[in-house]
Design a protein around this motif. Structure first.
Motif, mmCIF file in Angstrom:
data_model
loop_
_atom_site.group_PDB
_atom_site.id
_atom_site.type_symbol
_atom_site.label_atom_id
_atom_site.label_comp_id
_atom_site.label_asym_id
_atom_site.label_seq_id
_atom_site.Cartn_x
_atom_site.Cartn_y
_atom_site.Cartn_z
ATOM 1 N N ASN A 29 0.834 -1.197 0.000
ATOM 2 C CA ASN A 29 0.000 0.000 0.000
ATOM 3 C C ASN A 29 0.868 1.247 0.000
ATOM 4 O O ASN A 29 2.041 1.212 0.380
ATOM 5 C CB ASN A 29 -0.996 0.002 1.174
ATOM 6 N N ILE A 30 0.265 2.330 -0.449
ATOM 7 C CA ILE A 30 0.949 3.614 -0.590
ATOM 8 C C ILE A 30 0.058 4.700 -0.009
ATOM 9 O O ILE A 30 -1.163 4.671 -0.203
ATOM 10 C CB ILE A 30 1.214 3.927 -2.079
ATOM 11 N N SER A 31 0.664 5.655 0.672
ATOM 12 C CA SER A 31 -0.097 6.825 1.113
ATOM 13 C C SER A 31 0.724 8.085 0.877
ATOM 14 O O SER A 31 1.952 8.054 0.835
ATOM 15 C CB SER A 31 -0.478 6.717 2.595
ATOM 16 N N VAL A 32 0.008 9.202 0.712
ATOM 17 C CA VAL A 32 0.632 10.514 0.555
ATOM 18 C C VAL A 32 -0.121 11.500 1.437
ATOM 19 O O VAL A 32 -1.358 11.511 1.456
ATOM 20 C CB VAL A 32 0.585 10.985 -0.912
ATOM 21 N N ARG A 33 0.611 12.295 2.163
ATOM 22 C CA ARG A 33 -0.008 13.305 3.027
ATOM 23 C C ARG A 33 -0.320 14.554 2.208
ATOM 24 O O ARG A 33 0.499 15.006 1.403
ATOM 25 C CB ARG A 33 0.940 13.652 4.176
ATOM 26 N N ALA A 87 7.188 13.012 7.398
ATOM 27 C CA ALA A 87 7.158 12.337 6.095
ATOM 28 C C ALA A 87 6.005 12.872 5.259
ATOM 29 O O ALA A 87 4.969 13.270 5.789
ATOM 30 C CB ALA A 87 7.009 10.834 6.287
ATOM 31 N N ALA A 88 6.202 12.856 3.938
ATOM 32 C CA ALA A 88 5.141 13.255 3.015
ATOM 33 C C ALA A 88 4.516 12.052 2.336
ATOM 34 O O ALA A 88 3.447 12.171 1.736
ATOM 35 C CB ALA A 88 5.695 14.205 1.957
ATOM 36 N N ALA A 89 5.176 10.885 2.420
ATOM 37 C CA ALA A 89 4.661 9.689 1.752
ATOM 38 C C ALA A 89 5.198 8.442 2.445
ATOM 39 O O ALA A 89 6.287 8.467 3.035
ATOM 40 C CB ALA A 89 5.063 9.672 0.280
ATOM 41 N N VAL A 90 4.423 7.360 2.357
ATOM 42 C CA VAL A 90 4.810 6.076 2.939
ATOM 43 C C VAL A 90 4.526 4.988 1.915
ATOM 44 O O VAL A 90 3.453 4.970 1.295
ATOM 45 C CB VAL A 90 4.036 5.782 4.242
ATOM 46 N N VAL A 91 5.490 4.088 1.731
ATOM 47 C CA VAL A 91 5.342 2.945 0.841
ATOM 48 C C VAL A 91 5.574 1.676 1.655
ATOM 49 O O VAL A 91 6.605 1.533 2.316
ATOM 50 C CB VAL A 91 6.348 3.006 -0.331
ATOM 51 N N HIS A 92 4.611 0.764 1.605
ATOM 52 C CA HIS A 92 4.715 -0.532 2.297
ATOM 53 C C HIS A 92 4.626 -1.629 1.250
ATOM 54 O O HIS A 92 3.640 -1.704 0.506
ATOM 55 C CB HIS A 92 3.594 -0.672 3.326
ATOM 56 N N GLY A 165 9.239 8.910 3.073
ATOM 57 C CA GLY A 165 10.034 9.836 2.281
ATOM 58 C C GLY A 165 9.488 11.242 2.303
ATOM 59 O O GLY A 165 8.314 11.461 2.606
ATOM 60 N N GLU A 166 10.340 12.191 1.935
ATOM 61 C CA GLU A 166 9.913 13.590 1.836
ATOM 62 C C GLU A 166 9.044 13.822 0.608
ATOM 63 O O GLU A 166 8.359 14.838 0.504
ATOM 64 C CB GLU A 166 11.141 14.501 1.803
ATOM 65 N N THR A 167 9.104 12.877 -0.329
ATOM 66 C CA THR A 167 8.220 12.850 -1.490
ATOM 67 C C THR A 167 7.863 11.393 -1.746
ATOM 68 O O THR A 167 8.542 10.477 -1.245
ATOM 69 C CB THR A 167 8.891 13.426 -2.752
ATOM 70 N N LEU A 168 6.836 11.161 -2.560
ATOM 71 C CA LEU A 168 6.502 9.787 -2.913
ATOM 72 C C LEU A 168 7.642 9.162 -3.715
ATOM 73 O O LEU A 168 7.994 7.996 -3.509
ATOM 74 C CB LEU A 168 5.204 9.740 -3.713
ATOM 75 N N GLU A 169 8.231 9.913 -4.604
ATOM 76 C CA GLU A 169 9.351 9.398 -5.384
ATOM 77 C C GLU A 169 10.484 8.934 -4.472
ATOM 78 O O GLU A 169 11.049 7.850 -4.668
ATOM 79 C CB GLU A 169 9.856 10.461 -6.346
ATOM 80 N N ALA A 170 10.813 9.728 -3.462
ATOM 81 C CA ALA A 170 11.893 9.361 -2.542
ATOM 82 C C ALA A 170 11.561 8.084 -1.788
ATOM 83 O O ALA A 170 12.425 7.218 -1.579
ATOM 84 C CB ALA A 170 12.166 10.503 -1.565
ATOM 85 N N ALA A 171 10.308 7.924 -1.360
ATOM 86 C CA ALA A 171 9.910 6.719 -0.639
ATOM 87 C C ALA A 171 9.985 5.488 -1.540
ATOM 88 O O ALA A 171 10.427 4.416 -1.115
ATOM 89 C CB ALA A 171 8.500 6.889 -0.075
ATOM 90 N N VAL A 172 9.561 5.637 -2.798
ATOM 91 C CA VAL A 172 9.634 4.519 -3.745
ATOM 92 C C VAL A 172 11.083 4.143 -4.021
ATOM 93 O O VAL A 172 11.455 2.966 -4.012
ATOM 94 C CB VAL A 172 8.899 4.872 -5.057
ATOM 95 N N PHE A 173 11.933 5.131 -4.266
ATOM 96 C CA PHE A 173 13.346 4.843 -4.535
ATOM 97 C C PHE A 173 13.996 4.147 -3.335
ATOM 98 O O PHE A 173 14.823 3.244 -3.502
ATOM 99 C CB PHE A 173 14.100 6.128 -4.862
#
Length: 217
Positions: A29-33, A87-92, A165-173
């Motif tokens: 799952n993915i979330s973005v604030r 954080a601005a985004a979370v990737v699980h 991550g500070e961005t969704l891209e950063a969390a994915v990377f």
């Protein structure tokens, strides 16, 4: 980035992660604030490979569903990250090698993986391991809060990875880098590989202005 663009970005990254086998079936799952304190989050029991931007769950700052499909059961996990970190985004994800590492008996809960590559240090820093809890159990959130916001990368024992991550891209990377580092660790297990020493890690921290909270391995 406005909400419409964030919805599209979640779906695009979700499809990329799924298509490369980093989270099978309807797992992950993915979330973005959002700027108002609420979140966008992927719905429950939906594959990250087939997300619909219009059906993403829109939650208010208290976690109440405002629109879209019912959200992932892992809301306690995401909420704990947002409460303990900026954080601005979370990737699980349930990526294979990260899950495998989370099951090994020798793993140090405070520092689950060694600094095998510079990009692991730069994108992940240091990874914590928390004990197993049933998916969706509020105790998962309590375990993450217990880390005191010191980690952006966490392994859930026998379950998967969590990256902030500070961005969704950063969390994915970071999620991708953690999986590749876990794969390297398993390939090299028992071979006494050469890892980055403390001076090399410090050089990365200083040169790339990494967070001062980064674990010094």
């Amino acid at each position: 980035m406005n909400e419409s663009a964030l919805r599209e970005q979640i779906c695009r990254f979700g499809a990329s992660l799924f298509e490369r086998g980093l989270t099978p079936g309807a797992s992950g799952n993915i979330s973005v604030r959002l700027s108002d304190g609420g979140w966008l989050v992927t719905p429950t029991n939906v594959s990250l490979g087939f997300l619909d931007p219009a059906r993403l769950s829109r939650l208010d700052a208290s976690g109440r569903l405002l629109s879209g499909d019912p959200p992932t059961k892992e809301i306690p996990l995401h909420a704990a990250i947002y409460e303990s970190r900026k954080a601005a985004a979370v990737v699980h994800l349930h990526s294979t090698h990260a899950v495998a590492v989370s099951m090994l008996p020798e793993i140090n809960p405070a520092n689950a993986l060694p600094p095998l590559t510079p990009y692991y240090v730069m994108r992940c820093g240091c990874t914590a391991l928390v004990p197993y809890h049933r998916p969706g159990d509020p105790a998962v959130g309590d375990a993450i809060r217990g880390l005191g916001g010191r980690y952006s990368c966490v392994l859930l024992a026998n379950h998967g990875s969590v990256l902030a991550g500070e961005t969704l891209e950063a969390a994915v990377f970071a999620a991708e880098e953690l999986e590749e580092t876990a794969k390297l660790y398993l390939l090299l297990r028992g071979a006494a590989p050469r890892v980055l020493d403390s001076g090399q890690v410090s050089d990365l921290v200083e040169h790339f202005n990494l967070s001062p909270e980064l674990c010094r391995m």
